[in-house]
Design a protein around this motif. Structure first.
Motif, PDB file in Angstrom:
ATOM      1  N   GLN A 157      -8.988  11.500  29.434  1.00 45.99           N
ATOM      2  CA  GLN A 157      -9.053  11.590  27.976  1.00 45.99           C
ATOM      3  C   GLN A 157     -10.169  12.553  27.542  1.00 45.99           C
ATOM      4  N   LEU A 211      -9.093  16.443  27.227  1.00 44.08           N
ATOM      5  CA  LEU A 211      -7.997  16.868  26.354  1.00 44.08           C
ATOM      6  C   LEU A 211      -8.189  18.293  25.864  1.00 44.08           C
ATOM      7  N   TRP A 212      -9.393  18.685  25.558  1.00 42.27           N
ATOM      8  CA  TRP A 212      -9.675  20.009  25.012  1.00 42.27           C
ATOM      9  C   TRP A 212      -9.229  21.130  25.954  1.00 42.27           C
ATOM     10  N   TRP A 221      -6.521  21.441  27.446  1.00 40.69           N
ATOM     11  CA  TRP A 221      -5.071  21.660  27.377  1.00 40.69           C
ATOM     12  C   TRP A 221      -4.627  22.238  26.041  1.00 40.69           C
ATOM     13  N   ARG A 222      -5.540  22.773  25.252  1.00 38.28           N
ATOM     14  CA  ARG A 222      -5.193  23.414  23.975  1.00 38.28           C
ATOM     15  C   ARG A 222      -4.504  24.742  24.231  1.00 38.28           C
ATOM     16  N   GLN A 259       1.360  18.283  27.580  1.00 38.68           N
ATOM     17  CA  GLN A 259       1.112  18.386  26.145  1.00 38.68           C
ATOM     18  C   GLN A 259       1.936  17.392  25.335  1.00 38.68           C
ATOM     19  N   LEU A 306      -0.218  14.215  25.272  1.00 35.13           N
ATOM     20  CA  LEU A 306      -1.625  14.236  24.865  1.00 35.13           C
ATOM     21  C   LEU A 306      -1.933  13.350  23.665  1.00 35.13           C
ATOM     22  N   ASP A 307      -1.024  13.268  22.691  1.00 35.93           N
ATOM     23  CA  ASP A 307      -1.283  12.413  21.523  1.00 35.93           C
ATOM     24  C   ASP A 307      -1.421  10.957  21.943  1.00 35.93           C
ATOM     25  N   HIS A 353      -4.690  10.505  23.753  1.00 34.65           N
ATOM     26  CA  HIS A 353      -5.790  10.498  22.786  1.00 34.65           C
ATOM     27  C   HIS A 353      -5.920   9.140  22.090  1.00 34.65           C
TER      28      HIS A 353
END
Length: 133
Positions: free
Chosen positions: A51, A54-55, A57-58, A95, A98-99, A102
Motif C-alpha cells: 500500500q 501505490l505512488w 504505479w502512477r 492499476q 489500486l483503488d 488504497h
C-alpha cells in the motif's frame, strides 16, 4: 517485497484478469496487492505491491519508466513471457486493483498468547512484563 507464508494474512478476496490472479492480503502487517499467474509455473513467484508503494504505479505523469521497469520485473518474477503485451497486462491488472488496495484498512491485530511473565526490580522499583509467543 520480501515476506514468507507465515507472515501472510489472506483476505479471501481474489480476482482473475488476463490470466493473472489478483489477491488482496497482508504481508508482515502491510496491506498488499499480490498478483500471480492463474496457471502455476515452475519457478514462478507472486509479485506484491505494498500500500505504501501505490505512488510507483502512477501513469498520469509524463515519465512512466518506473512503471514499465516494475512491469518487466514482475514478468520476470512470475516467469511470464517478456513481451510488451505481457507488461501492459501486468500494469492493467495492478492499476485496476489500486483503488481497492488504497481502501484496505490496517492489518487486524492478532491475539498473542501470553507464555510467561518477567519481573525486574531496579532501584527499588518493581517492573513486570508479559512474555508473548
Amino acid at each position: 517485497m520480501q515476506g514468507d507464508a507465515a507472515n501472510l494474512i489472506d483476505t479471501g478476496k481474489a480476482q482473475q484478469q488476463y490470466g493473472l490472479v489478483r489477491h488482496y492480503t497482508y504481508i508482515n502487517g502491510d496491506p498488499c496487492l499480490l498478483i500471480r499467474p492463474a496457471v502455476p509455473r515452475l519457478g514462478a513467484n507472486a509479485f506484491a505491491i505494498r500500500q505504501d508503494d501505490l505512488w510507483r504505479w502512477r501513469t498520469d505523469c509524463e515519465d512512466v519508466r518506473m512503471v514499465a521497469k516494475a512491469a518487466v520485473h514482475g514478468a520476470n518474477v512470475m516467469q511470464l513471457d517478456p513481451t510488451p503485451q505481457t507488461w501492459k497486462q501486468i500494469v492493467t491488472v495492478i492499476q485496476d486493483g489500486l483503488d481497492e488496495l488504497h481502501a484496505m484498512p490496517p492489518a487486524p491485530q492478532q491475539k498473542r498468547k501470553v507464555v510467561g511473565e518477567i519481573e525486574v526490580i531496579a532501584n527499588g522499583r518493581r517492573f513486570t512484563k508479559d512474555i508473548y509467543q
